[in-house]
Scaffold this motif. Structure first.
Motif, PDB file in Angstrom:
ATOM      1  N   GLN A   3       0.801  -1.230   0.000  1.00 48.52           N
ATOM      2  CA  GLN A   3       0.000   0.000   0.000  1.00 48.52           C
ATOM      3  C   GLN A   3       0.832   1.278   0.000  1.00 48.52           C
ATOM      4  N   ARG A   4       2.078   1.187  -0.421  1.00 52.52           N
ATOM      5  CA  ARG A   4       2.850   2.412  -0.612  1.00 52.52           C
ATOM      6  C   ARG A   4       2.761   2.799  -2.093  1.00 52.52           C
ATOM      7  N   SER A   5       3.050   4.051  -2.382  1.00 50.20           N
ATOM      8  CA  SER A   5       2.944   4.551  -3.762  1.00 50.20           C
ATOM      9  C   SER A   5       3.597   3.616  -4.771  1.00 50.20           C
ATOM     10  N   GLU A   6       4.794   3.153  -4.433  1.00 48.60           N
ATOM     11  CA  GLU A   6       5.566   2.338  -5.375  1.00 48.60           C
ATOM     12  C   GLU A   6       4.839   1.022  -5.647  1.00 48.60           C
ATOM     13  N   PHE A   7       4.178   0.487  -4.600  1.00 47.95           N
ATOM     14  CA  PHE A   7       3.384  -0.744  -4.714  1.00 47.95           C
ATOM     15  C   PHE A   7       2.192  -0.508  -5.653  1.00 47.95           C
ATOM     16  N   LEU A   8       1.555   0.633  -5.496  1.00 45.57           N
ATOM     17  CA  LEU A   8       0.415   0.950  -6.359  1.00 45.57           C
ATOM     18  C   LEU A   8       0.844   1.185  -7.804  1.00 45.57           C
TER      19      LEU A   8
END
Lengths: 283, 321
Positions: A247-252
């Motif tokens: 759920q961090r930006s990079e994951f999204l």
């Protein structure tokens, strides 16, 4: 055999206990490093060690964003009331009064209009320090008015989200703000006007499940927590450890939910380019 | 057996006991005296049900909304529709059994039907994920709505979910985006959209099927921004305060109507929808027929504008000057 499995308490890092004079140093939420406040300020509130993007007050963001820091604040005569007479441990009414005393007069969103690299733009910036940036009637109304005005004036919209989600103290009224704002965005879209959504730390719940995910472009700030359900709720439901970086930006970005992750110092340039790409040539 | 229960969760116990007594008497050979006795008890039952249901606390109302025997989407479809064909899958990733969608005939009229489905026994509950959809459920729902729009079929949705599923896979596939996109697209649908909250209206996961021209809530249904348990654990730091939270959240049908968040309330049988499902089906069927006739008299532009304005005025704030 309990001694065998006894876990030693982790050694506490001494820097936790150092008394830091207010405002001189800041501890990074990303890497726990203690950073000199002035250095942080110079770096647009981004940790020079780990690139953690600190939450910044809306005014700071608007000042940096608009040309010559010039803009007009809109709809700040709209104030929260307490439609349900809500009382948990604290009374909602008292919480609101307390916030007003602290000088937080904009509720959880600031709406402003001004020029961004020469292009007239409607901008909304959420404020996490106002009840966790929660979306209630005032947030819903201010953002909707901003979008409707943008449709009227044929100008683009940028929303900086920073919110734990809907404001529970307004019950289902806050839930319905999701539908209200999304419907206004549908009209903006129909007017072929750009909407850029910038998701900052954190953007969760009803904000993610409405306008924050509806941008023509969805931009995340680095390492921002972005999700529908909060990580704690997910953990309680599935009873498993969550993967690193979940759920961090990079994951999204990896999962196709964001168009790009943009560092704060690049943000204005990126936003300006997209406003330009999306501005229709007058025939 | 403990019969003198003061547990507020067991408010139906006296009703069930009385019912059992009546059943017992009915099993005996009929005599005029016995029949009079049964009559008397049945009258007493009706009064007891009416009194109990008139004075439920908001938390008890939540329990009725979640009652395991309460009619689900599937039950309404099979009892109200002459024909029904279910459609599966979002054409992107998977089929989500937590949402049912398809086309059918209601009193001779083609309708699209979409609703959450919870499942009765444990196997069904697991299959339906307790009525908690994943993104593909919402995407399937929207796909079917778009098809309905294309062929001019009005849409009816049945809302009955604890909420959208909070899981890793759901997040990976964009739970937030799926819900958000439905809200935006439903606002612009050209065909009538009639929404029925038949059980639990659990937050964004419910609203993703809930943007419509007429929003009707069943008398014992609830609609809330968060579950009373969730709210209690966050704002009271004590999940056992759910009854207090239920009261504070204003999640019952009459309170929601007063706040202008629902358009109408559909009456339920005196002992709740689960007590007499057939009566519930006919109550809802009448409501739906009347509402359909009303919606169809509007032009497309009028309908979309009215839907926009309905949500536009939701909210409560002060404005200086």
């Amino acid at each position: 055999m309990s001694w065998f499995i006894k876990k030693r308490a982790p050694i506490k890092s001494p820097k936790d206990k150092i008394k830091i004079p207010e405002g001189l140093w800041e501890k990074c939420h990303g890497c726990n490093e203690v950073i000199y406040r002035q250095e942080l300020n110079r770096n647009e509130m981004v940790c020079p060690k780990c690139q953690y993007h600190f939450r910044i007050p809306p005014r700071e963001r608007l000042d940096k964003l608009f040309d010559d820091s010039k803009y007009t604040l809109l709809y700040n005569d709209i104030k929260s009331e307490d439609p349900l007479n809500f009382r948990a441990v604290k009374k909602y009414r008292d919480q609101l009064k307390g916030l007003e005393k602290r000088g937080l007069e904009e509720d959880a969103v600031w709406v402003a209009k001004g020029r961004l690299s020469g292009i007239e733009t409607m901008v909304a910036v959420m404020d996490f320090s106002f009840l966790g940036g929660s979306m209630g009637s005032v947030v819903g109304e201010k953002i909707t008015r901003g979008i409707e005005a943008a449709v009227e004036e044929q100008i683009p919209v940028i929303i900086f989200s920073c919110s734990g989600g809907a404001r529970m103290m307004e019950g289902a009224i806050s839930l319905m703000q999701m539908a209200k704002i999304s419907a206004a965005l549908a009209r903006l879209s129909e007017g072929e006007l750009p909407f850029i959504s910038v998701l900052t730390d954190p953007t969760t719940g009803g904000v993610t499940a409405s306008y924050a995910m509806l941008g023509d472009i969805n931009i995340g700030e680095p390492k921002a927590l972005i999700g529908f359900a909060g990580p704690r709720v997910i953990q309680q439901t599935i009873k498993q450890e969550l993967p690193d970086g979940f759920q961090r930006s990079e994951f999204l970005l990896d999962h196709g939910m964001l168009d790009m992750v943009v560092e704060r110092k690049e943000l204005k340039a990126v936003l300006s380019r997209f406003l330009r790409y999306f501005t229709k040539e007058k025939v | 057996m403990v019969s003198m229960s003061r547990d507020p969760n067991n408010f139906e116990e006296p009703i069930l006991e009385l019912k059992a007594r009546i059943e017992g008497l009915k099993a005996q050979p009929a005599t005029p005296k016995l029949e009079r006795e049964i009559d008397k008890l049945e009258q007493k039952l009706r009064k007891l049900q009416a009194d109990t249901y008139a004075s439920l606390t908001d938390w008890q109302r939540c329990l009725v909304a979640r009652h395991p025997k309460r009619p689900y989407t599937r039950d309404y479809i099979s009892n109200l529709f002459e024909e029904f064909d279910e459609l599966h899958g979002d054409r992107r990733f998977a089929d989500d059994p937590a949402i049912m969608a398809g086309f059918g005939t209601f009193r001779g009229r083609t309708l699209a039907v979409i609703g959450h489905q919870k499942g009765r026994d444990i196997k069904q509950k697991l299959h339906r994920n307790f009525g908690m959809p994943r993104p593909e459920g919402y995407r399937k729902a929207l796909r079917v709505m778009k098809t309905a729009e294309k062929f001019g079929a009005p849409i009816v949705t049945f809302i009955d979910t604890p909420g959208a599923y909070p899981g890793i896979d759901a997040e990976e596939r964009g739970q937030g985006e799926a819900i958000a996109f439905n809200l935006k697209e439903m606002a612009m649908l050209k065909v009538p959209v009639l929404v029925y909250v038949i059980g639990e209206g659990g937050s964004g996961g419910a609203l993703a099927l809930g943007v419509g021209d007429h929003i009707c809530i069943l008398a014992n249904s609830i609609y809330s921004v968060i579950s009373p348990e969730g709210c209690a654990s966050i704002l009271w730091k004590d999940a056992d305060q759910m009854a207090t939270a239920a009261e504070a959240l204003h999640l019952t049908a009459p309170k929601l109507q007063k706040l202008g968040l629902v358009d109408s309330i559909c009456e339920e049988p005196p002992g709740g929808a689960h007590d007499n499902p057939n009566q519930m089906f006919s109550l809802l069927g009448e409501h739906l027929a009347a509402q359909l006739a009303r919606e169809e008299s509007l032009s497309v532009e009028e309908r979309i504008e009215a839907r926009y304005q309905k949500f536009r005025v939701m909210g409560s704030f002060m404005q200086a000057g």
